[in-house]
Write an enzyme that holds these catalytic residues in place. Structure first.
Site, PDB file in Angstrom:
ATOM      1  N   CYS A 566      40.262  43.257  41.508  1.00 43.51           N
ATOM      2  CA  CYS A 566      40.687  43.596  42.864  1.00 43.51           C
ATOM      3  C   CYS A 566      39.955  42.710  43.867  1.00 43.51           C
ATOM      4  O   CYS A 566      38.828  42.288  43.626  1.00 43.51           O
ATOM      5  CB  CYS A 566      40.380  45.054  43.177  1.00 43.51           C
ATOM      6  SG  CYS A 566      41.212  46.236  42.108  1.00 43.51           S
ATOM      7  N   HIS A 745      39.586  33.842  32.243  1.00 46.21           N
ATOM      8  CA  HIS A 745      40.051  35.202  32.495  1.00 46.21           C
ATOM      9  C   HIS A 745      40.223  35.993  31.205  1.00 46.21           C
ATOM     10  O   HIS A 745      40.729  37.113  31.227  1.00 46.21           O
ATOM     11  CB  HIS A 745      41.358  35.176  33.283  1.00 46.21           C
ATOM     12  CG  HIS A 745      41.169  34.722  34.693  1.00 46.21           C
ATOM     13  ND1 HIS A 745      41.156  33.392  35.038  1.00 46.21           N
ATOM     14  CD2 HIS A 745      40.946  35.403  35.847  1.00 46.21           C
ATOM     15  CE1 HIS A 745      40.948  33.280  36.343  1.00 46.21           C
ATOM     16  NE2 HIS A 745      40.820  34.477  36.844  1.00 46.21           N
TER      17      HIS A 745
END
Length: 809
Positions: A566, A745
């Site tokens: 986020c 990632h």
């Protein structure tokens, strides 16, 4: 009546403010408790929400996911948190008076990945043998595992949200492998909420996909339309059997410039679905831009479709098409409440637009909606207890947008909340007249940039020679892209300093020690160009916004970027300037710790713009020029402080590209110009780097080259090195480039041989003297147990290839 309406509005707002998403507890089978049933004084008006944030107001899903991935909790714990969040979202919409409430917009990672699992389109490398797809396969596709890499991730249209790209080919066998859409519809129904199940439409799903490895590029994925439709028919049949009366197909690809064959695929798909959806109301939802005239004509003549949803914020020209040719008897879902930004809706203007549309489509066929899913906004303004009250009065987060949608729907039905509308008008007047918004000196400086080209005086090849002599770098120089893992200790130090629990001296000491640790680690790994690790930074945009004028910040304004990740976008409410240096102190501290080059790390103006909630009272390019001038001051101060390499990240350059081709040249012109403004005054010996990640760059490569950076590092690994194809096809590039050699990632650690193989492929495309070796992105989200071996293998691979190249000579 007016007094009672005001009271109802206040109660609706209150229910959104005090409701805890974790207040519903339920048994270990993760089924939420039934809502208490209420008799509302007003029946729900014709209001709709395309989608809603799923992380939770305090990022409850993020923490549940990461606990599950770390093995600290089990699947039942994760499912419980997810079910509670879904229940809370549906209750919020009920309390706000929303009539058409969506389901299946919740996701554990990504809605496109959910569609892939629904269709059973699992790449063979994940070892799925059939049956209902579980968390193990689902999260392996999203994140990779120790054995295989994750699927590619790229930006969802022109947003900062990332989706998992489906990998398809002629041999894929589609099968109904996830019943999530039906299960969530039933779950809502058990709570007393009848929802509209939402599915990614079949044509957009295929257009958002890519050919699987080994599939010819010439293969059209739309050839698979008749293979995916049987699964869609099964889903529709189950939803009908469960009692659904509406179904929403999201077809955002309809806003793109589509070919006649692509438009024909839409006609074909929905004609094939027509018999299956008999008895259902079908909504085709579009968003993010105007729908082109040909696409509008095609979609509004589809049989079996009951309603059409349009973004009338970013697609305001669509109003003219609606006035000209909207089909009689169909529903119009009018997206007048902005799902992409956080400014309070101008209710009076929106109501006027809606009243005009009502005259065209009829009172009973107009539904007030959001322009797109509220996934792209922060969750609830009530959680911002310390925000400046004047600025706060100008804003509306997702929870407040529900109230706006319903207020507009009520006004259309003759139940206008006069107090609510008056307060809204006062807030808009306050914002327009506030002296904190406009700085005339900044306005003049930015205006002077128009029509003038800003470039460094010397060409890239000459600059690189000067930099090579000064920096004394080897072939295939290694570097990372800025951040190092942010430990719990570092996050705690920042929080305590911000809360005045520790002194500035204690803070500086702790951050300096962390930088020293990162510098020593890089020297031990023998990385050539170092970074300081950015321990002082909370976020690559928020950190700079906090030091620039014209920005406001939230405490809990979190927005999902991908998976559990986020971001907390700053709010640009006024003219932007730099009161004082922002990074010079820490960069100088870091450079004093090593004899190796230390990169100064900055976020570029286009990325700051695109990753913020931007003011809507002036053109975006004017705000970008203001930011560019502020970053220019910082670049020049870094150079004066002896920093010889400066990285100005433009990770979001591609993200801001308009979806319609007719608007793209103008955007690229001012975006590239903004970047060049930041560094046009530095010496030839100062090496300017930039970085871009996780987007489709091949179609704007000439603009990237025109940025005139000395070194470009760019995502390349997760997308299976497709970046290289554009250079193989003849694009000439004279500066340095660092295509990422491994995907940060994913927790997976690549081997030395794997990285060396990727570098070898790069060397077939790029000259040895311009190629750099680096990861795909910054390392902030990874753990040191992953970072150390991955970087060690990266450096070893570079040295291996370096030795081979030297021996050839």
């Amino acid at each position: 009546m007016r007094k009672f309406a005001v009271m109802f509005s206040a109660l609706s707002s209150l229910s959104l403010s005090i409701y805890s998403p974790l207040s519903f507890r339920h048994s270990s089978n993760a089924r939420p408790a039934t809502f208490l049933r209420f008799n509302f004084c007003f029946r729900a008006m014709a209001s709709h929400v395309v989608g809603y944030p799923r992380m939770g107001p305090k990022r409850e899903l993020k923490f549940a996911l990461e606990s599950f991935w770390d093995g600290k909790s089990g699947s039942e714990d994760l499912e419980k948190v997810a079910a509670d969040l879904r229940a809370s979202i549906w209750k919020q919409m009920v309390d706000a008076g929303i009539k058409y409430i969506p389901s299946n917009t919740f996701s554990y990672y990504d809605q496109v990945l959910d569609a892939t699992t629904m269709l059973g389109a699992v790449p063979p490398r994940y070892g799925w043998k059939g049956g209902e797809i579980g968390f193990d396969v689902y999260f392996s596709m999203a994140r990779g595992n120790s054995a295989v890499p994750a699927m590619e991730m790229t930006k969802w249209f022109d947003t900062n949200y990332h989706y998992i790209v489906p990998e398809l080919g002629p041999d894929v066998k589609f099968s109904y492998a996830s019943h999530k859409a039906v299960n969530e519809y039933k779950e809502a129904k058990s709570l007393g909420v009848d929802t509209i199940p939402v599915l990614i439409g079949p044509v957009s799903y295929l257009l958002l996909s890519k050919p699987a490895k080994g599939v010819e590029k010439t293969f059209s994925l739309l050839n698979l339309i008749d293979s995916v439709l049987p699964v869609y028919k099964e889903v529709v049949a189950e939803l009908k059997a469960a009692g659904a009366s509406w179904i929403q197909f999201d077809e955002p690809s309809l806003v793109l410039d589509l070919s006649s064959d692509q438009l024909q695929a839409f006609s074909h798909a929905y004609s094939q679905l027509e018999s299956s959806v008999t008895g259902l109301n079908v909504l085709i939802e579009t968003y993010f831009a105007d729908v082109p005239a040909e696409a509008f004509k095609m979609m509004t003549t589809l049989k079996g479709v009951t309603a059409f949803g349009f973004d009338l914020v970013r697609g305001s020209k669509t109003v003219d098409l609606i006035k000209d040719r909207f089909p009689s008897g169909k529903y119009l879902f009018a997206g007048v409440v902005d799902g992409r930004n956080i400014w309070a809706n101008d209710l009076a203007t929106s109501l006027s637009i809606l009243q005009g549309l009502e005259n065209i489509v009829g009172k009973d066929k107009l539904v007030v909606s959001t322009s797109c899913s509220l996934l792209h906004t922060a969750v609830d303004l009530v959680n911002e207890t310390s925000m400046d009250e004047e600025i706060k009065s100008w804003l509306a987060f997702a929870a407040q947008k529900l109230i706006e949608v319903n207020a507009l729907a009520k006004a259309l039905k003759g139940q206008k909340d006069e107090a609510f509308f008056s307060a809204n008008a006062a807030a808009h007047a306050s914002r327009k007249s506030s002296p904190r918004v406009i700085n005339e000196d900044v306005q003049k400086a930015a205006a002077a940039l128009r029509g003038t080209d800003h470039r460094r005086a010397t060409g890239a090849s000459a600059r690189l020679e000067s930099q090579k002599r000064k920096l004394n770098l080897p072939l295939l120089p290694t570097t990372t892209l800025g951040s190092f893992p942010q430990t719990l200790e570092i996050r705690k130090i920042r929080r305590e300093y911000k809360a005045n629990k520790i002194s500035e001296e204690e803070y500086v000491k702790a951050i300096t020690e962390e930088i020293n640790k990162v510098v020593k680690l890089q020297e031990e790994l023998d990385i050539d160009v170092l970074v300081h690790g950015e321990p002082e930074r909370n976020d690559m945009v928020e950190y700079f916004g906090e030091q620039l004028s014209g920005f406001a910040f939230t405490a809990n304004g979190w927005v999902q970027s991908y998976g559990s990740r986020c971001v907390k976008p700053p709010i640009i409410y006024g003219d932007v300037s730099r009161p004082k240096p922002m990074t010079v102190f820490w960069s100088s501290v870091a450079q004093s710790m090593t004899k190796r080059p230390m990169k100064g790390m900055l976020t570029g103006p286009v990325t700051i713009l695109n990753w913020s909630f931007v003011r809507d009272d002036q053109p975006r390019f004017e705000t970008c020029y203001q930011i560019a001038l502020a970053i220019k001051d910082e670049v020049e101060d870094l150079e004066k402080a002896g920093i010889g390499a400066i990285q100005i990240d433009e990770a979001a350059l591609r993200e801001g590209l308009p979806l319609r081709k007719s608007e793209q040249a103008f955007y690229l012109d001012w975006a590239v110009h903004s970047f060049r403004i930041t560094n046009c005054g530095v010496q030839d010996t100062t090496q300017i780097h930039t970085h871009m990640c996780y987007s489709n760059f091949n179609d704007i490569i000439h603009s990237i080259i025109d940025m005139d950076a000395d070194v470009i590092s760019i995502e390349n690994s997760r997308s299976d090195q497709k970046l290289l194809s554009v250079f193989q096809e003849g694009v000439r590039y004279g500066a340095c480039i660092g295509p990422g050699v491994y995907d940060i990632h994913s927790p997976r650690i690549p081997s030395t041989d794997e990285i060396a193989e990727k570098i070898n492929k790069m060397l077939t495309v790029f000259a040895t003297n311009i190629l750099w070796v680096n990861p795909d992105c910054g390392l902030k989200t990874r753990k040191y147990t992953e970072v150390k071996p991955a970087l060690s293998n990266m450096v070893a691979a570079a040295k291996l290839l370096r030795a081979q190249l030297t021996s050839y000579k």
